[in-house]
Design a protein around this motif. Structure first.
Motif, PDB file in Angstrom:
ATOM      1  N   GLN A 162       1.446   6.628  -6.715  1.00 45.86           N
ATOM      2  CA  GLN A 162       0.373   7.564  -7.081  1.00 45.86           C
ATOM      3  C   GLN A 162       0.810   9.020  -6.870  1.00 45.86           C
ATOM      4  O   GLN A 162       0.494   9.907  -7.679  1.00 45.86           O
ATOM      5  CB  GLN A 162      -0.877   7.261  -6.242  1.00 45.86           C
ATOM      6  CG  GLN A 162      -1.575   5.966  -6.642  1.00 45.86           C
ATOM      7  CD  GLN A 162      -2.740   5.656  -5.727  1.00 45.86           C
ATOM      8  OE1 GLN A 162      -2.889   6.263  -4.676  1.00 45.86           O
ATOM      9  NE2 GLN A 162      -3.552   4.666  -6.126  1.00 45.86           N
ATOM     10  N   ALA A 163       1.549   9.266  -5.781  1.00 46.11           N
ATOM     11  CA  ALA A 163       2.044  10.622  -5.525  1.00 46.11           C
ATOM     12  C   ALA A 163       3.003  11.066  -6.628  1.00 46.11           C
ATOM     13  O   ALA A 163       2.965  12.219  -7.097  1.00 46.11           O
ATOM     14  CB  ALA A 163       2.723  10.681  -4.156  1.00 46.11           C
ATOM     15  N   GLN A 164       3.879  10.136  -7.055  1.00 47.62           N
ATOM     16  CA  GLN A 164       4.814  10.477  -8.134  1.00 47.62           C
ATOM     17  C   GLN A 164       4.074  10.725  -9.443  1.00 47.62           C
ATOM     18  O   GLN A 164       4.413  11.637 -10.201  1.00 47.62           O
ATOM     19  CB  GLN A 164       5.842   9.353  -8.305  1.00 47.62           C
ATOM     20  CG  GLN A 164       6.803   9.223  -7.145  1.00 47.62           C
ATOM     21  CD  GLN A 164       7.805   8.105  -7.361  1.00 47.62           C
ATOM     22  OE1 GLN A 164       7.862   7.496  -8.433  1.00 47.62           O
ATOM     23  NE2 GLN A 164       8.582   7.809  -6.316  1.00 47.62           N
TER      24      GLN A 164
ATOM     25  N   ASP B 233       0.834  -1.222   0.000  1.00 45.79           N
ATOM     26  CA  ASP B 233       0.000   0.000   0.000  1.00 45.79           C
ATOM     27  C   ASP B 233       0.860   1.261   0.000  1.00 45.79           C
ATOM     28  O   ASP B 233       0.575   2.247  -0.688  1.00 45.79           O
ATOM     29  CB  ASP B 233      -0.918  -0.008   1.227  1.00 45.79           C
ATOM     30  CG  ASP B 233      -2.004  -1.079   1.111  1.00 45.79           C
ATOM     31  OD1 ASP B 233      -2.223  -1.551  -0.033  1.00 45.79           O
ATOM     32  OD2 ASP B 233      -2.607  -1.413   2.149  1.00 45.79           O
ATOM     33  N   GLU B 234       1.921   1.197   0.795  1.00 46.65           N
ATOM     34  CA  GLU B 234       2.812   2.351   0.850  1.00 46.65           C
ATOM     35  C   GLU B 234       3.452   2.605  -0.515  1.00 46.65           C
ATOM     36  O   GLU B 234       3.590   3.753  -0.970  1.00 46.65           O
ATOM     37  CB  GLU B 234       3.887   2.146   1.912  1.00 46.65           C
ATOM     38  CG  GLU B 234       3.345   2.177   3.338  1.00 46.65           C
ATOM     39  CD  GLU B 234       4.425   1.856   4.357  1.00 46.65           C
ATOM     40  OE1 GLU B 234       5.577   1.593   3.920  1.00 46.65           O
ATOM     41  OE2 GLU B 234       4.135   1.865   5.558  1.00 46.65           O
TER      42      GLU B 234
ATOM     43  N   LEU C 168       2.246   1.709  -3.417  1.00 47.29           N
ATOM     44  CA  LEU C 168       1.219   2.208  -4.339  1.00 47.29           C
ATOM     45  C   LEU C 168       0.925   3.687  -4.093  1.00 47.29           C
ATOM     46  O   LEU C 168       0.756   4.478  -5.034  1.00 47.29           O
ATOM     47  CB  LEU C 168      -0.061   1.377  -4.191  1.00 47.29           C
ATOM     48  CG  LEU C 168       0.007  -0.051  -4.749  1.00 47.29           C
ATOM     49  CD1 LEU C 168      -1.273  -0.813  -4.406  1.00 47.29           C
ATOM     50  CD2 LEU C 168       0.216  -0.005  -6.263  1.00 47.29           C
ATOM     51  N   GLU C 169       0.854   4.087  -2.829  1.00 47.18           N
ATOM     52  CA  GLU C 169       0.606   5.499  -2.505  1.00 47.18           C
ATOM     53  C   GLU C 169       1.758   6.377  -3.003  1.00 47.18           C
ATOM     54  O   GLU C 169       1.550   7.468  -3.534  1.00 47.18           O
ATOM     55  CB  GLU C 169       0.425   5.668  -0.997  1.00 47.18           C
ATOM     56  CG  GLU C 169      -0.882   5.091  -0.481  1.00 47.18           C
ATOM     57  CD  GLU C 169      -0.990   5.166   1.031  1.00 47.18           C
ATOM     58  OE1 GLU C 169      -0.030   5.664   1.669  1.00 47.18           O
ATOM     59  OE2 GLU C 169      -2.022   4.728   1.584  1.00 47.18           O
ATOM     60  N   GLY C 170       2.981   5.858  -2.816  1.00 49.76           N
ATOM     61  CA  GLY C 170       4.121   6.628  -3.306  1.00 49.76           C
ATOM     62  C   GLY C 170       4.106   6.766  -4.811  1.00 49.76           C
ATOM     63  O   GLY C 170       4.428   7.816  -5.367  1.00 49.76           O
TER      64      GLY C 170
END
Length: 580
Positions: free
Chosen positions: A28-30, A21-22, A24-26
């Motif tokens: 998505q942020a990029q 999850d972390e 994927l979140e990173g």
């Protein structure tokens, strides 16, 4: 106690799931950051295309300011264009409505943070405008502003102006990326401004060249030089964007000049005004050098000149130089608070003035050649009349006289022949008078005209008045007024000025002499005591009235406001007669 196998199976995958999850979140942020960067790049490219898609300088400056606000997401933006002395001469704003601008008043001139960026042309980013040591606060009515980002706009390594952005939307601070994007936009803006200025300069040169060609064509086609002077004044005002343009020409060979043409604000008040030797125009005429001023009405000119009658701000005067001397003096001015004229504009106008002087000189040589042809023709006519007509008439008279002795016995025939002889004698006298008039007219061509005589009369009156009357002269006074009418006008002026000096005790006298080709008008106004109604003997006024009625004109006397008298003497002019 050891966990059971079932418990181990339930808790084992939890840690890898959290790490996924972390990640994927990173990711998505990029992705979001890449998209934001892409959007910003697209916005920047759109801005560069927008500011480069027009060649009108005012439009380009407005688009630059709007684009700067868009690319850094600011609430307010401005572009301050610098003048030649490093002060802001133009201020384009975005985000501030017209009512607020009117409340604030005059745009900033370059103090505080704006002045810091002018003195040190490097990008400047502030978290709070008010805490900076250079801050001087905002004027009354100015909207509050906090964050600040500014950068210079350079055109060919010279600072053209500065971009000022305040209050990033969302309450955020301007960051390094905002600064980099704004610097990129400023570089593109410099190129767009340079292109717009080059295009504007090319168009301006084309307009000046077209105006020069039209001026030369008008003069060489026989247009009256007075009309051409008006054309020069109108053209210069239109192309230079000036508030007032005047053209002053010398009066005979003296130091005084007269404003022959004027166009713009207050033109009616200065047209025909005589300029004494103390004025800037007279100095330019003597020195053949340009004079530039930031406030023409504040220059010492002995209380005379157009700047004494119309409040003028920045402007310049330059001579229209012929081969030997200045033929006229051109004054180009703006009202107080107006922009100063750039060196490029003055150079362009100076070139046009030189072209106008050359065209006037060519036209004058042409008129002199035509005049010489007329004089030569008059001399030929006079010689032919003397050598042919008079001799033949005289011979015919002698023949008839010899016949009289032979018909003495026929008194009726003798009487008729005698009448013919007397008619021949009268005809000979008429022809001789015509010959004298032709030759006398030739000799009188170089004498002083009515303009010079008017100036002489006002100069002489200055001794009795204690000051010089203001004199305005308009129209073809030297060539369009017959000698008899000119003599009457000078006599009326002499009597009126004498009355103003002896009886009115005036401190200001204004004289206007003008003609439109169909009438001649003299107006003399003073601020004296006015006409005493108790005085019934007014032989001087009766003489003035008789001089008007003898020529079919009128004389009127009216009170001047707030004190004094206005004398108007108006007579019709006879229809122009063709030269022999």
């Amino acid at each position: 106690m050891a966990e059971s196998p079932a418990e181990e199976r339930r808790g084992g995958p939890a840690a890898p799931q959290l790490r996924l999850d972390e990640l994927l979140e990173g990711l998505q942020a990029q992705v979001a950051q890449v998209r934001a960067t892409r959007d910003r790049v697209h916005t920047l490219l759109d801005a560069v295309l927008a500011i480069g898609s027009d060649l009108d300088l005012d439009v380009v400056l407005r688009r630059i300011t709007e684009s700067a606000v868009a690319v850094v997401d600011a609430e307010y933006g401005a572009l301050g264009v610098l003048g030649e002395e490093g002060r802001i001469k133009q201020f384009i704003t975005v985000g501030v409505d017209e009512e607020t601008i009117k409340t604030i008043g005059h745009y900033p001139e370059g103090e505080g943070i704006l002045g810091l960026l002018i003195r040190e042309p490097e990008p400047l980013r502030l978290a709070d405008l008010g805490t900076h040591p250079e801050s001087v606060g905002f004027p009354e009515g100015h909207p509050p502003m906090t964050t600040f980002l500014g950068t210079p706009v350079r055109v060919r390594d010279r600072v053209f102006g500065n971009l000022y952005l305040t209050d990033k939307r969302g309450g955020a601070q301007f960051d390094d990326e905002d600064e980099a994007v704004l610097r990129t936009l400023a570089a593109a803006a410099g190129v767009a401004i340079d292109n717009a200025r080059l295009y504007e300069g090319t168009r301006r040169r084309e307009r000046w060249l077209a105006a020069s060609s039209e001026l030369t064509r008008s003069l060489l086609s026989g247009t009256d030089p007075d009309q051409v002077l008006h054309q020069v004044a109108t053209t210069v005002r239109s192309l230079a964007g000036a508030d007032l343009v005047t053209m002053a020409v010398p009066i005979d060979d003296g130091d005084e000049l007269v404003i022959e043409a004027a166009d713009g604000e207050g033109a009616e008040r200065v047209r025909g005004l005589v300029l004494p030797a103390t004025t800037l125009a007279a100095k330019v005429h003597r020195s053949n050098e340009r004079i530039t001023s930031k406030a023409l009405s504040q220059e010492p000119q002995g209380g005379a000149g157009s700047a004494a009658h119309v409040e003028l701000g920045p402007g310049f005067l330059l001579p229209l130089v012929g081969r030997e001397h200045a033929r006229a003096v051109l004054q180009v001015a703006n009202l107080p608070g107006g922009e100063e004229f750039s060196d490029a504009a003055m150079t362009m106008i100076s070139g046009f003035a030189d072209q106008a002087a050359l065209a006037l000189e060519i036209a004058e040589h042409r008129r002199e050649a035509d005049h010489l042809l007329v004089l030569t023709d008059r001399d030929r006519i006079a010689r032919d009349l003397h050598d042919l007509a008079i001799q033949r008439l005289f011979a015919s008279g002698l023949t008839l006289n010899s016949v009289l002795g032979r018909i003495s016995d026929r008194p009726e025939a003798a009487e008729r022949i005698q009448r013919v002889v007397d008619d021949l004698d009268d005809t000979i006298k008429t022809v001789r008078t015509t010959i004298y008039a032709l030759r006398e007219r030739d000799r009188s061509e170089g004498r002083a005209g009515l303009r010079a005589k008017l100036l002489s009369e006002t100069d002489q009156a200055a001794e009795a008045l204690g000051f010089s009357p203001a004199l305005r002269m308009t129209g073809l006074l030297d060539t369009g007024v017959p000698a008899g009418h000119a003599d009457h006008l000078l006599a009326v002026l002499r009597e009126t000025l004498s009355n103003a000096a002896r009886h009115a005790h005036a401190t200001v006298v204004e004289v206007t002499a003008e003609t439109d080709g169909s009438r001649l008008r003299l107006r003399v106004s003073d601020n004296g005591r006015g006409i005493d109604p108790a005085v019934t003997r007014r032989s001087g006024l009766d003489n003035l009235r008789r001089r008007a009625t003898d020529l079919g004109g009128t004389l009127t006397l009216t009170p001047n406001e707030p004190t004094g008298t206005v004398v108007e003497w108006t007579v019709p002019l006879p229809a122009a007669e063709a030269d022999a």
